[in-house]
Design an enzyme around this catalytic site. Structure first.
Site, PDB file in Angstrom:
ATOM      1  CG  HIS A 151      -0.535   0.252   2.521  1.00 16.87           C
ATOM      2  ND1 HIS A 151      -0.308   1.519   3.020  1.00 16.87           N
ATOM      3  CD2 HIS A 151      -0.264  -0.602   3.535  1.00 16.87           C
ATOM      4  CE1 HIS A 151       0.080   1.428   4.290  1.00 16.87           C
ATOM      5  NE2 HIS A 151       0.128   0.148   4.625  1.00 16.87           N
ATOM      6  CD  GLU A 194      -3.315  -1.051   5.065  1.00 16.58           C
ATOM      7  OE1 GLU A 194      -3.243  -2.106   5.716  1.00 16.58           O
ATOM      8  OE2 GLU A 194      -3.078   0.059   5.588  1.00 16.58           O
ATOM      9  CG  ASP A 254       1.218  -3.097   5.424  1.00 18.31           C
ATOM     10  OD1 ASP A 254       1.918  -2.093   5.660  1.00 18.31           O
ATOM     11  OD2 ASP A 254       0.031  -3.209   5.778  1.00 18.31           O
TER      12      ASP A 254
END
Ligand code: PHE
Ligand code: ZN
Ligand code: ZN
Ligand code: ZN
Length: 294
Positions: free
Chosen positions: A86, A129, A158
Site C-alpha cells: 500500500h 489501505e 506491508d
C-alpha cells in the site's frame, strides 16, 4: 542462476476449491534481480533509502485515492503472480509503508517490462489501505470470477523495514494457532518465504494471517497468499532480541502510525533482506510452469 532459495519453493496445488491458475516448483531457477541479489551488496539502500525530497500529498479520501498497477508484457496472463504494497500512509509513512512500496518499485524496475517469465508478474500499489483496505478490496471485487481465477497467488508487502525489526512471515498454514489456514497454496508460499529468509541466515517466525492488510480480499475469494512483516506496535521479546538483535521490550516500530515514521524510522538491513526475499519468491513463481492441476 538458480540458488539455494529457489530449490525450496514447492508446488502450489489448488486441489480444493476453485483453481487459481497453476504454479510449479521453481527448479527453473530465479531471474537475477540486479541489486536485490545478495552478491550485489547494498544497492537497494541507495535506490530505495535516499529519496531527494519527500512530498506530502495531502489528505486522501476513499474517493480520491488510486491504485497503481503495472504488469510484465511477458508471461501467461491466466496464471499471474500479483505482488502488492500500500502506497498511502498515516503521516509520512516511511516504515508503513514506504518500505513495501519501495521494494516493490525496485523489483519492478530492475526486472524490467519484459523479463523472460512464464507467468506474468503484476505489481500493485494500493491506495487507501489505512482507511480500511479500500484499494485492494475494490480491485479484487472489480475482477470477474474468471479474472480472479487467473491470479495464481498474491504476495503482500506491508512494513518490511521496521526500526526494531522482527522477521515475520504470514502464517499461511495456520501452524501458529493465531489464525486460520489460508487458501490452499498459502502454506507453500509461507514456506518459500521462510526458506529464503533462512538462506540469508534469518530464522523467521509466523505472524497472524488474519486480514490486517491488503491480502484480505484476495484470501476472501480463495486466492493463495502470503507476505512479509517486520512488526508494528507489538513488543520484541527477549528470545527474539537474542536471535534477531534489536531491543527486547521495545515495539518493533515505536513510531507506528506516528509523525515520527520518517526516513530515520527504517532498518535498512531488514528492508534489504525482505526486498531480496520478496523479489526472489515473486520471480521464482514467475518462472514456475509445472502444471499441477491436470
Ligand atoms: N496493515 C497494517 C497497517 O498498515 C500493518 C500490519 C501489517 C499489521 C501486517 C499487521 C500485519 O497499519
Ligand atoms: Zn498503517
Ligand atoms: Zn501498512
Ligand atoms: Zn505457519
Amino acid at each position: 542462476a538458480a540458488d539455494a532459495g529457489a530449490a525450496a519453493l514447492l508446488v502450489v496445488n489448488n486441489t480444493e476449491g476453485p483453481v487459481h491458475g497453476t504454479l510449479g516448483d521453481a527448479d527453473a531457477g530465479v531471474i537475477p534481480v540486479a541489486g536485490l541479489d545478495p552478491a550485489d551488496g547494498d544497492a537497494l539502500f541507495d535506490a530505495a533509502g535516499t529519496p531527494a525530497t519527500l512530498e506530502l500529498l495531502g489528505e486522501a479520501t476513499v474517493d480520491t485515492s488510486r491504485n497503481v498497477l503495472a504488469q510484465t508484457s511477458t508471461g501467461r496472463t491466466d496464471n499471474v503472480v500479483v505482488v502488492g504494497a500500500h502506497l498511502d500512509a498515516v503521516y509520512a509513512g516511511i516504515s508503513d509503508n514506504g518500505t513495501g512500496s519501495a521494494a516493490l518499485l525496485e523489483t519492478a524496475l530492475r526486472l524490467g517490462a519484459a523479463p523472460e517469465v512464464n507467468n506474468a508478474i503484476r505489481f500493485a500499489w494500493w491506495g487507501a489501505e489505512e482507511l480500511g483496505l479500500h484499494g485492494s478490496t475494490q480491485y479484487v471485487r472489480s475482477l470477474d470470477a474468471e479474472q480472479q481465477l487467473d491470479i495464481a497467488l498474491y504476495l503482500n508487502l506491508d512494513m518490511i523495514g521496521s526500526p526494531n525489526p522482527g522477521y515475520f512471515v504470514y502464517d499461511g498454514d495456520g501452524s501458529d494457532g493465531s489464525s486460520e489456514p489460508g487458501p490452499h497454496g498459502s502454506a507453500q508460499i509461507e514456506r518459500a518465504l521462510v526458506d529464503h529468509l533462512a538462506a540469508q541466515g534469518i530464522e523467521a517466525e509466523g505472524t497472524a494471517f488474519d486480514g490486517r492488510s491488503d491480502y484480505r480480499e484476495f484470501v476472501a475469494v480463495g486466492i493463495p497468499a502470503g507476505g512479509l512483516f517486520t512488526g508494528a506496535e507489538g513488543e520484541m521479546t527477549e528470545e527474539q532480541a537474542a536471535k534477531w538483535g534489536g531491543t527486547a521490550g521495545d515495539a518493533y516500530d515505536p513510531h507506528y502510525h506516528q509523525p515520527e515514521d520518517d526516513l530515520d524510522n527504517v532498518d535498512r538491513r531488514a528492508l534489504l533482506v525482505n526486498a531480496r526475499t520478496a523479489a526472489h519468491v515473486a520471480t521464482a513463481y514467475g518462472l514456475s510452469t509445472r502444471e499441477v492441476n491436470g
